[in-house]
Design a protein around this motif. Structure first.
Motif, mmCIF file in Angstrom:
data_model
loop_
_atom_site.group_PDB
_atom_site.id
_atom_site.type_symbol
_atom_site.label_atom_id
_atom_site.label_comp_id
_atom_site.label_asym_id
_atom_site.label_seq_id
_atom_site.Cartn_x
_atom_site.Cartn_y
_atom_site.Cartn_z
ATOM 1 N N GLY A 3 46.868 28.352 33.906
ATOM 2 C CA GLY A 3 47.653 28.232 34.730
ATOM 3 C C GLY A 3 48.145 28.759 35.198
ATOM 4 N N LEU A 4 49.304 28.290 36.573
ATOM 5 C CA LEU A 4 50.034 28.961 37.158
ATOM 6 C C LEU A 4 51.494 30.192 35.230
ATOM 7 C CD1 LEU A 4 51.201 27.945 40.243
ATOM 8 C CD2 LEU A 4 50.084 30.559 40.339
ATOM 9 N N TYR A 5 51.315 31.442 36.465
ATOM 10 C CA TYR A 5 52.393 32.440 35.200
ATOM 11 C C TYR A 5 52.560 33.406 36.169
ATOM 12 C CZ TYR A 5 48.453 35.502 34.637
ATOM 13 O OH TYR A 5 47.039 35.899 35.120
ATOM 14 N N MET A 6 54.125 33.198 36.205
ATOM 15 C CA MET A 6 54.967 34.762 36.754
ATOM 16 C C MET A 6 54.406 35.840 36.476
ATOM 17 S SD MET A 6 57.997 33.903 38.291
ATOM 18 C CE MET A 6 59.318 35.371 37.783
ATOM 19 N N ALA A 7 53.712 36.985 37.297
ATOM 20 C CA ALA A 7 53.286 38.100 37.552
ATOM 21 C C ALA A 7 54.380 39.011 37.621
ATOM 22 C CB ALA A 7 51.807 38.185 38.229
ATOM 23 N N THR B 196 50.323 33.090 39.549
ATOM 24 C CA THR B 196 48.810 33.570 39.860
ATOM 25 C C THR B 196 48.527 32.786 39.273
ATOM 26 O OG1 THR B 196 47.144 35.037 40.773
ATOM 27 C CG2 THR B 196 49.212 35.793 39.150
ATOM 28 N N THR B 197 46.974 32.621 38.956
ATOM 29 C CA THR B 197 46.410 32.059 38.234
ATOM 30 C C THR B 197 45.272 33.936 37.885
ATOM 31 O OG1 THR B 197 44.325 31.696 39.740
ATOM 32 C CG2 THR B 197 46.028 29.794 38.355
ATOM 33 N N GLN B 198 45.422 34.071 38.419
ATOM 34 C CA GLN B 198 44.440 35.866 38.212
ATOM 35 C C GLN B 198 45.209 37.122 37.303
ATOM 36 O OE1 GLN B 198 41.595 35.114 40.119
ATOM 37 N NE2 GLN B 198 42.441 36.703 41.414
ATOM 38 N N PRO B 199 44.481 37.089 37.053
ATOM 39 C CA PRO B 199 44.726 38.476 35.687
ATOM 40 C C PRO B 199 45.206 39.313 36.359
ATOM 41 C CG PRO B 199 42.068 38.299 36.000
ATOM 42 C CD PRO B 199 42.410 37.896 37.377
ATOM 43 N N GLY B 200 45.073 39.925 37.548
ATOM 44 C CA GLY B 200 45.943 41.269 37.236
ATOM 45 C C GLY B 200 46.593 40.997 39.118
ATOM 46 N N GLN C 261 44.756 39.357 42.358
ATOM 47 C CA GLN C 261 43.440 39.541 41.702
ATOM 48 C C GLN C 261 43.174 40.124 40.924
ATOM 49 O OE1 GLN C 261 42.827 43.999 43.834
ATOM 50 N NE2 GLN C 261 44.149 44.923 41.679
ATOM 51 N N HIS C 262 41.146 39.948 40.581
ATOM 52 C CA HIS C 262 40.234 40.501 39.285
ATOM 53 C C HIS C 262 40.269 42.137 39.994
ATOM 54 C CE1 HIS C 262 38.354 37.249 36.712
ATOM 55 N NE2 HIS C 262 38.836 36.437 38.000
ATOM 56 N N PHE C 263 40.286 42.694 38.691
ATOM 57 C CA PHE C 263 40.508 44.947 38.720
ATOM 58 C C PHE C 263 39.412 45.220 39.540
ATOM 59 C CE2 PHE C 263 41.799 43.686 33.492
ATOM 60 C CZ PHE C 263 42.435 43.440 33.871
ATOM 61 N N PRO C 264 39.860 46.085 39.917
ATOM 62 C CA PRO C 264 39.189 47.082 41.351
ATOM 63 C C PRO C 264 37.704 46.979 39.833
ATOM 64 C CG PRO C 264 41.360 47.360 41.435
ATOM 65 C CD PRO C 264 41.615 46.716 40.116
ATOM 66 N N ASP C 265 36.761 47.113 40.912
ATOM 67 C CA ASP C 265 35.914 47.840 39.725
ATOM 68 C C ASP C 265 34.811 46.737 39.115
ATOM 69 O OD1 ASP C 265 33.163 50.274 40.561
ATOM 70 O OD2 ASP C 265 33.825 51.344 39.150
ATOM 71 N N SER C 266 35.093 45.851 39.149
ATOM 72 C CA SER C 266 34.561 44.974 37.892
ATOM 73 C C SER C 266 32.923 45.233 38.066
ATOM 74 C CB SER C 266 35.381 43.356 37.977
ATOM 75 O OG SER C 266 37.006 43.656 37.660
ATOM 76 N N ASN D 174 46.440 48.597 39.444
ATOM 77 C CA ASN D 174 46.502 47.411 39.226
ATOM 78 C C ASN D 174 47.069 47.051 38.030
ATOM 79 O OD1 ASN D 174 44.698 44.494 39.255
ATOM 80 N ND2 ASN D 174 43.647 45.831 37.055
ATOM 81 N N PHE D 175 47.654 46.149 37.766
ATOM 82 C CA PHE D 175 48.618 45.824 36.898
ATOM 83 C C PHE D 175 47.999 44.346 35.635
ATOM 84 C CE2 PHE D 175 52.232 48.353 36.871
ATOM 85 C CZ PHE D 175 52.294 49.019 37.719
ATOM 86 N N VAL D 176 47.466 44.737 34.734
ATOM 87 C CA VAL D 176 46.932 44.015 33.975
ATOM 88 C C VAL D 176 47.747 42.822 33.528
ATOM 89 C CG1 VAL D 176 45.525 43.601 31.323
ATOM 90 C CG2 VAL D 176 45.350 45.688 32.546
ATOM 91 N N LEU D 177 47.634 41.558 33.954
ATOM 92 C CA LEU D 177 49.107 40.762 33.581
ATOM 93 C C LEU D 177 49.166 40.312 32.457
ATOM 94 C CD1 LEU D 177 48.964 38.922 37.276
ATOM 95 C CD2 LEU D 177 50.636 40.980 36.618
ATOM 96 N N ASN D 178 50.145 40.114 32.073
ATOM 97 C CA ASN D 178 50.492 39.452 30.794
ATOM 98 C C ASN D 178 50.687 37.789 30.626
ATOM 99 O OD1 ASN D 178 51.545 41.963 29.459
ATOM 100 N ND2 ASN D 178 53.758 41.231 29.974
#
Ligand code: BGC
Length: 374
Positions: free
Chosen positions: A284-288, A304-308, A340-345, A275-279
């Motif tokens: 809104g939508l940003y480039m992952a 995506t709008t998601q953090p991971g 996604q959100h991070f695994p095992d959050s 899982n990468f922690v996106l900058n």
């Protein structure tokens, strides 16, 4: 005069044929073991790009995308027939939930109650349990607007289903835009506090499914950090820098360049399964991520709008699955970019929260945008 009239009519018909190409076509796809009928929806945009989606697991069954010469190829792994999805299937194209990726020991505590989930991946729970959203029949309807093809899928997940609390109402809308984007909009509400992580599990090979491995694809992932994992692929809880590691995709790098590196995380993942922690660049939508297949010139951008982002390089594919046209899907013959959100959050209070409360709406959007490069 007559000639001019014929020309005008002819041009009109050609124009009509071009504009009429965009739309949604529904056909029967098969029946589940319980006898429930399942359909296939083919969405075509004005450029002739086409995505086929079934309401069984909301799966992307095929995705036909042009290369730099305009030649189309199907860039997702899957099966020609519905029955393939009932057999040995590693979530090809599926909507995964209620919780995409892993929850440690199949257990989490919410508001003082401990909830128990199926341990379907060693001791962990993976992708929503034994019968997750990928194996449910969703209600589907044509949601096209202004000539842009779309379908909306809806699923009502009962309180306690697969061990998760709360009645969850989920809708997912797939839209194929005129800009060659497959857009996925997720919406969910609950009647009790619960946890949620929704994603799409398409396996891509931009050279075309069944065309060898994906090691020469060039990837950029807009992430300075990732979540290192333990031996069972559960995050340790740390957010580690990618700098100086094989997980540094901040500048374009071949997927295969460091996939066999002598590195603990690569060994634990058997390649990339992280899982990468996106900058984030604002709301809104940003480039992952961006990924290029050099021989065809096909490019896919993930917004995506998601953090991971789970970057998974098909390390568990082992050639035992015969997919479309009987093609053998070998190790690393596809990659997944699961927003996604991070695994095992649920067990990691330091990670962004995955709790959904009654009266709140969970929304998220992911766009897979296709283009070509020279
Ligand atoms: C996981 C992999 C898993 C794959 C198929 C991915 O999301 O990260 O570990 O093998 O899904 O289940």
């Amino acid at each position: 005069m007559i000639l001019r009239l014929l020309c005008t009519v002819g041009l009109g018909l050609i124009f009509l044929a071009m504009t009429q190409a965009a739309g949604v076509k529904k056909s029967a796809f098969g029946k589940t073991k319980a006898g429930e009928p399942v359909d296939l929806y083919v969405l075509t945009n004005a450029n002739g790009m086409e995505v086929a989606i079934t309401n069984y697991g909301g799966r992307v069954v095929s995705l036909k995308v042009p290369d730099r010469t305009g030649k189309f190829a199907d860039v997702v792994l899957g099966f020609d027939n519905f029955d393939g999805y009932l057999g040995n299937d590693p979530y090809f194209g599926a909507l995964v939930g209620r919780y995409a990726n892993r929850i440690a020991n199949g257990r989490f505590t919410l508001d003082g109650h401990e909830y128990h989930l199926a341990q379907n991946d060693g001791k962990n729970s993976l992708h929503g349990g034994l019968k997750g959203f990928d194996k449910r029949v969703w209600r589907a309807k044509d949601a096209s607007a202004n000539g842009v093809p779309a379908i909306q899928l809806a699923y009502l997940s009962a309180d306690g289903e697969e061990g998760y609390p709360g009645t969850l109402t989920v809708t997912v809308t797939y839209t194929l835009t005129a800009k060659n984007e497959l857009r996925i909009d997720y919406l969910a509400t609950t009647d009790k506090p619960t946890v949620l992580n929704l994603s799409n599990h398409s396996y891509f090979n931009l050279a075309g499914e069944g065309h060898g491995d994906i090691l020469s694809h060039l990837a950029t992932i807009y992430a300075d950090r990732f979540t290192p994992v333990d031996a069972t692929l559960i995050p340790t809880g740390e957010l580690a820098s990618v700098a100086g590691t094989p997980l540094d995709f901040r500048t374009e790098t071949a997927v295969g360049a460091h996939i066999n590196a002598d590195n603990e995380q690569i060994e634990l993942g058997r390649g990339y399964d992280h899982n990468f922690v996106l900058n984030r660049t604002g709301g809104g939508l940003y480039m992952a991520a961006r990924i290029v297949e050099p021989s065809s010139g096909r490019v896919m951008e993930v917004l995506t709008t998601q953090p991971g982002l789970q970057f998974y390089t098909g390390n568990f594919l082992d050639g035992t699955i015969h997919g479309k046209g009987g093609k053998v899907y070998g190790r690393r013959s596809a990659f997944c970019m699961e927003t996604q959100h991070f695994p095992d959050s649920p067990n990691k209070p330091q990670f962004p929260s995955v709790v959904l409360n009654p009266g709140r709406r969970f929304t998220s959007t992911t766009v897979y945008r296709f283009a070509t490069s020279n």
